[in-house]
Scaffold this motif. Structure first.
Motif, PDB file in Angstrom:
ATOM      1  N   ALA A 204       0.878  -1.245   0.259  1.00 17.04           N
ATOM      2  CA  ALA A 204      -0.109  -0.024   0.072  1.00 17.04           C
ATOM      3  C   ALA A 204       0.853   1.353  -0.020  1.00 17.04           C
ATOM      4  O   ALA A 204       0.497   2.271  -0.563  1.00 17.04           O
ATOM      5  CB  ALA A 204      -1.033   0.147   1.265  1.00 17.04           C
ATOM      6  N   LEU A 205       2.035   1.268   0.865  1.00 17.49           N
ATOM      7  CA  LEU A 205       2.791   2.336   0.820  1.00 17.49           C
ATOM      8  C   LEU A 205       3.481   2.698  -0.612  1.00 17.49           C
ATOM      9  O   LEU A 205       3.715   3.879  -1.147  1.00 17.49           O
ATOM     10  CB  LEU A 205       3.947   2.065   1.830  1.00 17.49           C
ATOM     11  CG  LEU A 205       3.525   2.533   3.213  1.00 17.49           C
ATOM     12  CD1 LEU A 205       4.711   2.057   4.368  1.00 17.49           C
ATOM     13  CD2 LEU A 205       3.392   3.966   3.498  1.00 17.49           C
ATOM     14  N   GLY A 206       3.833   1.560  -1.225  1.00 16.09           N
ATOM     15  CA  GLY A 206       4.520   1.563  -2.414  1.00 16.09           C
ATOM     16  C   GLY A 206       3.457   2.098  -3.549  1.00 16.09           C
ATOM     17  O   GLY A 206       3.924   2.930  -4.368  1.00 16.09           O
ATOM     18  N   LEU A 207       2.469   1.721  -3.431  1.00 12.80           N
ATOM     19  CA  LEU A 207       1.395   2.113  -4.380  1.00 12.80           C
ATOM     20  C   LEU A 207       0.953   3.647  -4.148  1.00 12.80           C
ATOM     21  O   LEU A 207       0.833   4.414  -5.357  1.00 12.80           O
ATOM     22  CB  LEU A 207       0.216   1.319  -4.312  1.00 12.80           C
ATOM     23  CG  LEU A 207      -1.194   1.369  -5.266  1.00 12.80           C
ATOM     24  CD1 LEU A 207      -0.711   1.165  -6.817  1.00 12.80           C
ATOM     25  CD2 LEU A 207      -2.143   0.374  -4.768  1.00 12.80           C
ATOM     26  N   LEU A 208       0.827   4.192  -3.052  1.00 11.33           N
ATOM     27  CA  LEU A 208       0.596   5.465  -2.753  1.00 11.33           C
ATOM     28  C   LEU A 208       1.685   6.385  -3.290  1.00 11.33           C
ATOM     29  O   LEU A 208       1.292   7.359  -3.906  1.00 11.33           O
ATOM     30  CB  LEU A 208       0.346   5.551  -1.329  1.00 11.33           C
ATOM     31  CG  LEU A 208      -0.160   6.813  -0.749  1.00 11.33           C
ATOM     32  CD1 LEU A 208      -1.629   6.946  -1.404  1.00 11.33           C
ATOM     33  CD2 LEU A 208      -0.452   7.197   0.718  1.00 11.33           C
ATOM     34  N   ALA A 209       2.905   5.856  -2.982  1.00  9.78           N
ATOM     35  CA  ALA A 209       3.961   6.644  -3.602  1.00  9.78           C
ATOM     36  C   ALA A 209       3.968   6.728  -5.023  1.00  9.78           C
ATOM     37  O   ALA A 209       3.833   7.892  -5.667  1.00  9.78           O
ATOM     38  CB  ALA A 209       5.036   6.250  -3.128  1.00  9.78           C
ATOM     39  N   THR A 210       3.730   5.697  -5.711  1.00  6.47           N
ATOM     40  CA  THR A 210       3.790   5.474  -7.186  1.00  6.47           C
ATOM     41  C   THR A 210       2.815   6.354  -7.779  1.00  6.47           C
ATOM     42  O   THR A 210       2.948   7.162  -8.585  1.00  6.47           O
ATOM     43  CB  THR A 210       3.498   3.902  -7.763  1.00  6.47           C
ATOM     44  OG1 THR A 210       4.558   3.250  -7.257  1.00  6.47           O
ATOM     45  CG2 THR A 210       3.549   3.947  -9.130  1.00  6.47           C
ATOM     46  N   ARG A 211       1.488   6.298  -7.353  1.00  9.76           N
ATOM     47  CA  ARG A 211       0.309   7.012  -7.890  1.00  9.76           C
ATOM     48  C   ARG A 211       0.471   8.686  -7.570  1.00  9.76           C
ATOM     49  O   ARG A 211       0.152   9.503  -8.450  1.00  9.76           O
ATOM     50  CB  ARG A 211      -1.063   6.593  -7.106  1.00  9.76           C
ATOM     51  CG  ARG A 211      -1.369   5.333  -7.842  1.00  9.76           C
ATOM     52  CD  ARG A 211      -2.722   4.781  -7.500  1.00  9.76           C
ATOM     53  NE  ARG A 211      -3.233   3.462  -8.278  1.00  9.76           N
ATOM     54  CZ  ARG A 211      -4.275   2.897  -7.822  1.00  9.76           C
ATOM     55  NH1 ARG A 211      -5.164   3.578  -6.944  1.00  9.76           N
ATOM     56  NH2 ARG A 211      -4.671   1.921  -8.484  1.00  9.76           N
ATOM     57  N   TYR A 212       0.912   9.061  -6.500  1.00 10.13           N
ATOM     58  CA  TYR A 212       1.208  10.263  -6.162  1.00 10.13           C
ATOM     59  C   TYR A 212       2.350  10.996  -7.062  1.00 10.13           C
ATOM     60  O   TYR A 212       1.958  12.114  -7.825  1.00 10.13           O
ATOM     61  CB  TYR A 212       1.789  10.757  -4.671  1.00 10.13           C
ATOM     62  CG  TYR A 212       2.093  12.222  -4.429  1.00 10.13           C
ATOM     63  CD1 TYR A 212       0.970  13.092  -4.244  1.00 10.13           C
ATOM     64  CD2 TYR A 212       3.231  12.512  -4.500  1.00 10.13           C
ATOM     65  CE1 TYR A 212       1.041  14.310  -4.228  1.00 10.13           C
ATOM     66  CE2 TYR A 212       3.518  13.886  -4.302  1.00 10.13           C
ATOM     67  CZ  TYR A 212       2.444  14.717  -4.189  1.00 10.13           C
ATOM     68  OH  TYR A 212       2.658  16.011  -4.086  1.00 10.13           O
ATOM     69  N   PHE A 213       3.744  10.417  -7.338  1.00 11.66           N
ATOM     70  CA  PHE A 213       4.580  11.063  -8.158  1.00 11.66           C
ATOM     71  C   PHE A 213       4.229  10.971  -9.335  1.00 11.66           C
ATOM     72  O   PHE A 213       4.600  11.911 -10.259  1.00 11.66           O
ATOM     73  CB  PHE A 213       5.766  10.486  -7.626  1.00 11.66           C
ATOM     74  CG  PHE A 213       6.261  10.725  -6.019  1.00 11.66           C
ATOM     75  CD1 PHE A 213       6.984  12.131  -6.173  1.00 11.66           C
ATOM     76  CD2 PHE A 213       6.272  10.012  -5.127  1.00 11.66           C
ATOM     77  CE1 PHE A 213       7.215  12.719  -4.837  1.00 11.66           C
ATOM     78  CE2 PHE A 213       6.725  10.472  -3.842  1.00 11.66           C
ATOM     79  CZ  PHE A 213       7.155  11.626  -3.785  1.00 11.66           C
ATOM     80  N   GLN A 214       3.408   9.969  -9.865  1.00 11.59           N
ATOM     81  CA  GLN A 214       2.995   9.770 -11.361  1.00 11.59           C
ATOM     82  C   GLN A 214       2.240  10.977 -11.811  1.00 11.59           C
ATOM     83  O   GLN A 214       2.285  11.384 -12.997  1.00 11.59           O
ATOM     84  CB  GLN A 214       2.634   8.495 -11.686  1.00 11.59           C
ATOM     85  CG  GLN A 214       1.326   8.163 -11.361  1.00 11.59           C
ATOM     86  CD  GLN A 214       0.681   6.731 -11.721  1.00 11.59           C
ATOM     87  OE1 GLN A 214       1.532   5.887 -12.154  1.00 11.59           O
ATOM     88  NE2 GLN A 214      -0.437   6.495 -11.495  1.00 11.59           N
ATOM     89  N   SER A 215       1.414  11.406 -10.746  1.00 12.84           N
ATOM     90  CA  SER A 215       0.146  12.433 -11.032  1.00 12.84           C
ATOM     91  C   SER A 215       0.545  13.807 -10.512  1.00 12.84           C
ATOM     92  O   SER A 215       0.066  14.558 -10.919  1.00 12.84           O
ATOM     93  CB  SER A 215      -0.954  11.997 -10.272  1.00 12.84           C
ATOM     94  OG  SER A 215      -0.785  11.719  -8.933  1.00 12.84           O
ATOM     95  N   HIS A 216       1.656  13.852  -9.680  1.00 10.41           N
ATOM     96  CA  HIS A 216       2.026  15.283  -9.378  1.00 10.41           C
ATOM     97  C   HIS A 216       3.436  15.474  -9.463  1.00 10.41           C
ATOM     98  O   HIS A 216       3.867  16.515  -9.253  1.00 10.41           O
ATOM     99  CB  HIS A 216       1.817  15.310  -7.718  1.00 10.41           C
ATOM    100  CG  HIS A 216       0.470  15.089  -7.560  1.00 10.41           C
ATOM    101  ND1 HIS A 216      -0.409  13.940  -7.092  1.00 10.41           N
ATOM    102  CD2 HIS A 216      -0.565  15.870  -6.663  1.00 10.41           C
ATOM    103  CE1 HIS A 216      -1.459  14.113  -6.818  1.00 10.41           C
ATOM    104  NE2 HIS A 216      -1.775  15.488  -6.610  1.00 10.41           N
ATOM    105  N   GLY A 217       4.356  14.663  -9.824  1.00 13.40           N
ATOM    106  CA  GLY A 217       5.651  14.958 -10.289  1.00 13.40           C
ATOM    107  C   GLY A 217       5.989  15.580 -11.493  1.00 13.40           C
ATOM    108  O   GLY A 217       5.382  15.796 -12.367  1.00 13.40           O
ATOM    109  N   PRO A 218       7.316  16.205 -11.332  1.00 10.73           N
ATOM    110  CA  PRO A 218       8.229  16.135 -10.360  1.00 10.73           C
ATOM    111  C   PRO A 218       7.836  16.796  -8.929  1.00 10.73           C
ATOM    112  O   PRO A 218       7.357  17.933  -9.075  1.00 10.73           O
ATOM    113  CB  PRO A 218       9.569  16.833 -10.821  1.00 10.73           C
ATOM    114  CG  PRO A 218       9.370  16.883 -12.459  1.00 10.73           C
ATOM    115  CD  PRO A 218       7.657  16.969 -12.515  1.00 10.73           C
TER     116      PRO A 218
END
Length: 369
Positions: A204-218
């Motif tokens: 869940a932690l990894g999924l949350l990070a993946t989704r956040y940075f793919q949609s808000h990154g950099p």
């Protein structure tokens, strides 16, 4: 996460350009469905329902009725997964998100429940009563839900009712359903999301990070912490677990992350959007210095009252705000640019307002200062 040596160094203009793609604001074909957009973001601000629906519309095209249909099917649902704030999330992800990040918000509100005379036993009983009342696909307006609690001897006076409903939502018993007219409704989360994903805590932690940075990154570690409400330690761990799903880059000596998909996306042409208030572009980043001109934040959140105005966005940067008034056949829009708008900017904004008009099924009119 990539090794520090050899990290790509990004200028501010490159960060802004890449975010146009990550926030799904590029001049590319629309991204599928309401559910596809929600999965890309992980969660989308939804304090104001009308604004939240346009956050989908601006990225998808289509109409408000299309979004309403997705909400009626519970493809996505509204709940309080992070920071005690309403978001739209994919229904399948609501339960694990509430467990991972909603639990922190629930713990932080314990003191307020005590002030209201709500002990743990009362809160749990209220959640059980609401769950039983909604089981089998039922829906209750807020007033009806409070009446159900009162009928069982659970007081809802003052702010007690609001906090009991919030507790039941954080405990993954209820969620918000589609509005009934202008009234908010509640539904059973088990009915709304009968096939929930069940990742482990690390997954869940990894999924949350993946989704956040793919949609808000950099975006940076503080951005991620601010959005999720995670501890810095857990946020770092989440990024590490995401691993190769993210790319580490450098901006002004600090680390930022984004997805390889966004990094490798073709350059977007000029873009201009009429974004709603509370859109992820503005609320999803802790550091807004590349997004909003210095000294302009008060024009977006007047007096720091927490109510974010709709924004005019050109090539990933906010250049003004706008307001709307709904009439029988017209949506009257008032443009409020931070500086005098050029002819090209006026044309581009009016086109964006035409898209908004089509979304609502109304004719837009635009006035300028």
């Amino acid at each position: 996460v990539a090794e520090p040596m050899g990290r790509m160094r990004l200028a501010s203009s490159e960060v802004v350009r890449l975010r146009v793609s990550s926030f799904l604001l590029a001049d590319a074909p629309p991204r599928g469905s309401v559910l596809d957009v929600a999965r890309w973001f992980g969660a989308m601000q939804a304090q104001d329902l009308a604004s939240a629906k346009w956050s989908f519309g601006v990225r998808l095209g289509g109409t408000e009725a299309d979004v309403d249909a997705a909400l009626e099917r519970f493809d996505v649902l509204r709940t309080w997964p992070m920071r005690g704030t309403l978001h739209f999330v994919p229904s399948e992800d609501a339960r694990w998100m509430l467990a991972l990040t909603g639990a922190r918000a629930l713990a932080k509100s314990a003191g307020r429940r005590t002030e209201l005379g709500i002990d743990e036993r009362t809160a749990e009983r209220a959640a059980e009563v609401l769950g039983a009342a909604l089981a089998g696909g039922g829906r209750l307006t807020r007033a009806e839900a409070l009446t159900v609690l009162e009928a069982k001897g659970i007081g809802t006076e003052g702010q007690r009712g609001y906090h009991l409903l919030g507790y039941a939502a954080h405990r993954a018993v209820v969620c918000l359903g589609p509005n009934h007219g202008k009234e908010q409704t509640f539904a059973s989360l088990a009915d709304a999301a009968p096939n929930p994903r069940a990742p482990t805590n690390d997954e869940a932690l990894g999924l949350l990070a993946t989704r956040y940075f793919q949609s808000h990154g950099p975006a940076s570690l503080p951005d991620f912490v601010g959005w999720t409400g995670l501890t810095t330690t857990d946020a770092r761990r989440a990024i590490a677990i995401a691993g190769r799903a993210l790319v580490e880059v450098e901006h002004e000596g600090a680390s930022m992350w984004l997805s390889p998909e966004v990094r490798d996306a073709p350059l977007s042409g000029p873009t201009f959007q009429a974004l709603p208030g509370f859109d992820e572009l503005v609320l999803g980043l802790k550091d807004r210095s590349l997004l909003i001109p210095a000294g302009s934040m008060d024009r977006i959140v007047p007096g720091g009252n927490g109510v974010f105005r709709a924004t005019m966005v050109e090539d990933g940067r906010v250049i003004g705000t706008w307001t709307r008034a709904l009439k029988k056949r017209v949506v009257a829009i008032e443009a409020q640019p931070f500086a005098r708008a050029s002819r090209a900017q006026r044309t581009a904004f009016e086109q964006a307002c035409s898209d908004y008009g089509r979304f609502l099924g109304l004719t837009p009119t635009v006035t300028w200062p």
